[in-house]
Design an enzyme around this catalytic site. Structure first.
Site, PDB file in Angstrom:
ATOM      1  N   ASP A  47       0.842  -1.197   0.000  1.00  0.00           N
ATOM      2  CA  ASP A  47       0.000   0.000   0.000  1.00  0.00           C
ATOM      3  C   ASP A  47       0.877   1.246   0.000  1.00  0.00           C
ATOM      4  O   ASP A  47       1.575   1.525   0.974  1.00  0.00           O
ATOM      5  CB  ASP A  47      -0.899   0.001   1.245  1.00  0.00           C
ATOM      6  CG  ASP A  47      -2.035  -0.992   1.117  1.00  0.00           C
ATOM      7  OD1 ASP A  47      -2.731  -0.970   0.085  1.00  0.00           O
ATOM      8  OD2 ASP A  47      -2.224  -1.812   2.042  1.00  0.00           O
ATOM      9  N   ASP A 193     -10.435  -5.196  -1.409  1.00  0.00           N
ATOM     10  CA  ASP A 193      -9.352  -4.727  -0.551  1.00  0.00           C
ATOM     11  C   ASP A 193      -9.919  -3.974   0.648  1.00  0.00           C
ATOM     12  O   ASP A 193     -10.594  -2.963   0.482  1.00  0.00           O
ATOM     13  CB  ASP A 193      -8.428  -3.807  -1.369  1.00  0.00           C
ATOM     14  CG  ASP A 193      -7.227  -3.317  -0.574  1.00  0.00           C
ATOM     15  OD1 ASP A 193      -7.041  -3.755   0.575  1.00  0.00           O
ATOM     16  OD2 ASP A 193      -6.475  -2.485  -1.131  1.00  0.00           O
TER      17      ASP A 193
HETATM   18  C1  DX5 Z   1      -6.209   0.661   2.825  1.00  0.00           C
HETATM   19  C2  DX5 Z   1      -5.411  -0.317   2.009  1.00  0.00           C
HETATM   20  C3  DX5 Z   1      -5.712  -1.722   2.327  1.00  0.00           C
HETATM   21  C4  DX5 Z   1      -5.643  -2.071   3.770  1.00  0.00           C
HETATM   22  C5  DX5 Z   1      -5.906  -3.507   4.046  1.00  0.00           C
HETATM   23  O1  DX5 Z   1      -6.001   1.960   2.504  1.00  0.00           O
HETATM   24  O2  DX5 Z   1      -5.573  -0.159   0.633  1.00  0.00           O
HETATM   25  O3  DX5 Z   1      -4.880  -2.569   1.534  1.00  0.00           O
HETATM   26  O4  DX5 Z   1      -4.400  -1.720   4.277  1.00  0.00           O
HETATM   27  O5  DX5 Z   1      -5.715  -3.710   5.380  1.00  0.00           O
HETATM   28  P1  DX5 Z   1      -6.753  -4.511   6.261  1.00  0.00           P
HETATM   29  O6  DX5 Z   1      -6.776  -5.903   5.705  1.00  0.00           O
HETATM   30  O7  DX5 Z   1      -6.164  -4.428   7.629  1.00  0.00           O
HETATM   31  O8  DX5 Z   1      -8.064  -3.811   6.144  1.00  0.00           O
HETATM   32 ZN    ZN Z   2      -4.484  -1.778  -0.617  1.00  0.00          ZN
END
Ligand code: DX5
Ligand code: ZN
Length: 241
Positions: A47, A193
């Protein structure tokens, strides 16, 4: 693995998880990556946040390049105006590059540009071109972009942090997207996601995504390897045929 083109390689892995590094211990990144590799994970979700497109700042090309791993690097660019920066992320070893529909005025041009770049890991592999939509963005924005992308990620949270709650509106959004993408002759992958947990991953997998991103549910500070195996098994066993 490198003899397969990126799209075929992805096809051979799906349905699968892509593990987000946001909550990993970045000071022990090498050993965190080894744990994932040994767990059967093949996609690493990175990310990238610039503090403009979304509130947080995370990593950039140097850290992505420093990640020495056979995992495919699935780079999610949550950055404003990505056009001029694509080359740096590709040079750093991205295999999948996802840009946001909301990130600039000319997103079709950004996807076209992505299509002209070579995978720095292996030119034969090609780059997988991804488009992400925030939860507040209508699905219809993909319509004029379908010829220029390979993958659509729907965010099930607003971008910025790991560990947020999965938005229930995502179910009808992916259904609508699947119907539209199903009429396209070419393979277009669907991803979800954000907000995926041990408790909801079976239900999320049933929504039919090819790739489910999971971050904090794997890197929870306790048992990342076991969590990764659990999430991968759950996606494989619960995804619709
Ligand atoms: C949020 C990101 C995601 C997120 C996923 O801005 O794009 O990829 O970090 O993390 P979890 O699985 O903890 O929601
Ligand atoms: Zn992401």
């Amino acid at each position: 693995m490198s003899s397969l083109k990126g799209i075929e390689l992805l096809e051979s892995l799906c349905p699968t998880i892509s593990v987000g590094m946001l909550t990993a211990n970045l000071l022990s990144l090498g050993s965190e990556l080894s744990l994932l590799e040994q767990s059967g994970v093949r996609l690493l979700h990175v990310d990238v946040m610039d503090g403009c497109f979304c509130p947080m700042m995370t990593v950039g090309p140097p850290l992505i390049q420093a990640m020495k791993t056979p995992l495919l690097k699935d780079v999610h660019l949550m950055i404003q105006d990505p056009l001029e920066k694509l080359g740096d992320y590709v040079a750093a070893g991205a295999d999948v590059v996802t840009v946001h529909a909301e990130s600039c005025m000319h997103i079709h041009r950004v996807l076209q540009q992505l299509g002209s770049l070579q995978n720095a890991n292996d030119p034969d592999r090609g780059l997988v071109r991804g488009l992400a939509l925030n939860p507040g963005t209508p699905i219809e924005v993909v319509e004029p972009l379908l010829d220029a992308l390979d993958l659509v990620f729907l965010l099930a949270i607003n971008p910025g942090w790991g560990g947020q709650k999965f938005l229930t509106s995502t179910a009808r959004r992916i259904e609508k997207l699947r119907k539209r993408v199903g009429t396209v002759q070419r393979r277009i992958f669907l991803g979800l996601d954000g907000g995926v947990t041990r408790a909801n991953i079976a239900d999320v997998a049933k929504l039919g995504a090819d790739i489910v991103v999971t971050g904090s549910a794997v890197f929870d500070g306790k048992a990342p390897a076991e969590n990764a195996r659990f999430m991968l098994d759950a996606v494989r066993s619960s995804a619709p045929c």
